[in-house]
Write an enzyme that holds these catalytic residues in place. Structure first.
Site, PDB file in Angstrom:
ATOM      1  CG  LEU A   1     -66.658   8.421   1.544  1.00 16.87           C
ATOM      2  CD1 LEU A   1     -65.375   8.752   2.323  1.00 16.87           C
ATOM      3  CD2 LEU A   1     -66.959   6.930   1.605  1.00 16.87           C
ATOM      4  CE  LYS A   2     -76.027  10.079   1.528  1.00 20.48           C
ATOM      5  NZ  LYS A   2     -76.846  11.176   0.985  1.00 20.48           N
TER       6      LYS A   2
ATOM      7  CG  ASN B   1     -77.489  14.163   2.767  1.00 25.15           C
ATOM      8  OD1 ASN B   1     -76.705  13.217   2.817  1.00 25.15           O
ATOM      9  ND2 ASN B   1     -78.409  14.270   1.835  1.00 25.15           N
TER      10      ASN B   1
ATOM     11  CD  GLU C   1     -74.632  14.980  -3.246  1.00 28.88           C
ATOM     12  OE1 GLU C   1     -73.753  14.115  -3.450  1.00 28.88           O
ATOM     13  OE2 GLU C   1     -75.842  14.728  -3.294  1.00 28.88           O
TER      14      GLU C   1
ATOM     15  CG  ASP D   1     -79.082  15.984  -3.623  1.00 33.75           C
ATOM     16  OD1 ASP D   1     -80.142  16.062  -4.267  1.00 33.75           O
ATOM     17  OD2 ASP D   1     -78.821  15.005  -2.884  1.00 33.75           O
TER      18      ASP D   1
ATOM     19  CE  LYS E   1     -80.568  12.478  -5.060  1.00 31.40           C
ATOM     20  NZ  LYS E   1     -80.587  12.645  -3.583  1.00 31.40           N
TER      21      LYS E   1
HETATM   22 MG    MG Z   1     -77.185  14.195  -1.707  1.00 35.16          MG
END
Ligand code: MG
Length: 371
Positions: A162-163, A190, A213, A238, A262
């Site tokens: 979930l953001k 984020n 995160e 991240d 990533k």
């Molecule tokens: Mg992220």
């Protein structure tokens, strides 16, 4: 391997569902592709920079420009190039990790195809499938959020992310956890929080999350380390992880117990594998993130996530989550997993009709002159 021709393509892929960013709502995925030709094979690379610089500093128009003006011309100066050389070859240009990663990917794809080898074989990946997770954006409505999670669970996804952002966190997570008590669940800030929000993360400890995160700004290692000492939920990074060096520093000072990897964000697959090896050696949790990739970038991510150091399901969804028609043959979720591609090269190529339909602009270079 000699690159005879290089092409850039910028494409706009309509998204099935718009996604909200700090810039507003995006209805399409703008991205840049690199195509290289040798006398034996064609290779493709996907630059995962988004259409706007809201995730990191790179964005599609900027990546196109830096590829056009600097990186492709540098690539074509090399009489002989292999994927392992690309990082050093492009080093005179600072930053631009995602643009550089696209070149590395294209060169690697062409080389593997020349030799009839798959990326999985080249990386030593023996896994046949990888677990799929899904990320759900900020819906702004708890009922809509719970419905979206229910859809993801019904589709078979093995983990839901979930953001979150200030004002959309504890209550949203509580609502999902109450409906799905056993779901593998994690959250992603984020970088929207500061240390004044530690109480929010302490409250999230109650919901048995796999991880939190990137709660804080990407350059604030000390804040992440401080948070990790104050909560029980593992902290994952991240945006902070841009290289082997930054991953090493983050692990060393205790800023993360888990890494979201990533390949584009770290400058390519070679650096991604080095970070994988570090995490594995240090028993740091690892999973593969997603950037709304087309089937090209997704293919690389799925193979990468088959390496043994990946301990958690990645943001590796089926093509149909984002695109009605993927650029390549689609990735399809089967029992919550994706099949690791084993075809030559990265295992996918663009479908010419989709590429042509979605193309915004392109440019081509031969060895001796640009156009
Ligand atoms: Mg992220």
């Amino acid at each position: 391997m000699t690159i005879e021709v290089a092409r850039l393509h910028q494409v706009a892929m309509p998204l099935r569902s718009p996604f909200r960013t700090s810039y507003g709502v995006e209805h399409q995925r703008d991205l840049v592709l690199v195509e290289v030709e040798t006398d034996a094979a064609t290779g493709w690379g996907e630059c995962v920079a988004l259409g706007t610089p809201h995730y990191n500093a790179e964005y599609a128009d900027g990546a196109y420009e830096v590829l056009r003006r600097f990186l492709i011309p540098l690539l074509l100066t090399a009489p002989d190039v292999m994927a392992a050389d690309v990082g050093r070859l492009l080093a005179p240009v600072k930053g631009q990790a995602m643009a550089k990663a696209a070149i590395e990917m294209a060169v690697l794809d062409a080389h593997l195809r020349t030799n009839g080898r798959s990326l999985a074989d080249a990386l030593g990946v023996t896994a046949t499938h990888v677990d799929s997770g899904v990320a759900i954006g900020i819906t702004g409505d708890v009922v809509a959020l719970v419905d979206a999670v229910a859809d993801a669970v019904a589709a078979g996804y093995r983990r839901v992310k979930l953001k979150i952002e200030p004002g959309w966190d504890v209550a949203a997570v509580r609502a999902v956890r109450e409906q799905f008590p056993h779901l593998a669940l994690q959250v992603d800030g984020n970088g929207a929080y500061t240390m004044s929000d530690v109480g929010t993360f302490a409250a999230l400890d109650a919901f048995d999350l796999l991880l939190v995160e990137q709660p804080f700004a990407d350059d604030d290692l000390l804040a992440h380390a401080a948070l990790a000492r104050q909560i029980t939920t593992p902290v994952c990074l991240d945006e902070t992880i841009t290289s082997l060096a930054s991953a090493t520093a983050a692990i060393e000072i205790g800023a993360c117990a888990v890494v979201n990897l990533k390949p584009g964000r770290v400058g390519g697959l070679a650096e991604a594998v080095r970070i994988h090896d570090l995490c594995r050696a240090r028993s740091v949790g690892l999973w593969c993130g997603g950037m709304f990739e087309t089937g090209l970038g997704r293919a690389v991510n799925v193979v990468l996530a088959g390496l043994p150091g990946f301990t958690l399901p990645g943001d590796l969804s089926g093509s149909d989550r984002y695109y009605t028609a993927d650029l390549t043959d689609p990735f399809v979720i089967d029992d919550g997993r994706l099949l690791v591609p084993t075809g030559p090269g990265i295992g996918r190529v663009p479908r010419p009709e989709v590429l042509s339909e979605r193309s915004i602009r392109s440019a081509e270079w031969g060895r001796t002159h640009g156009t």
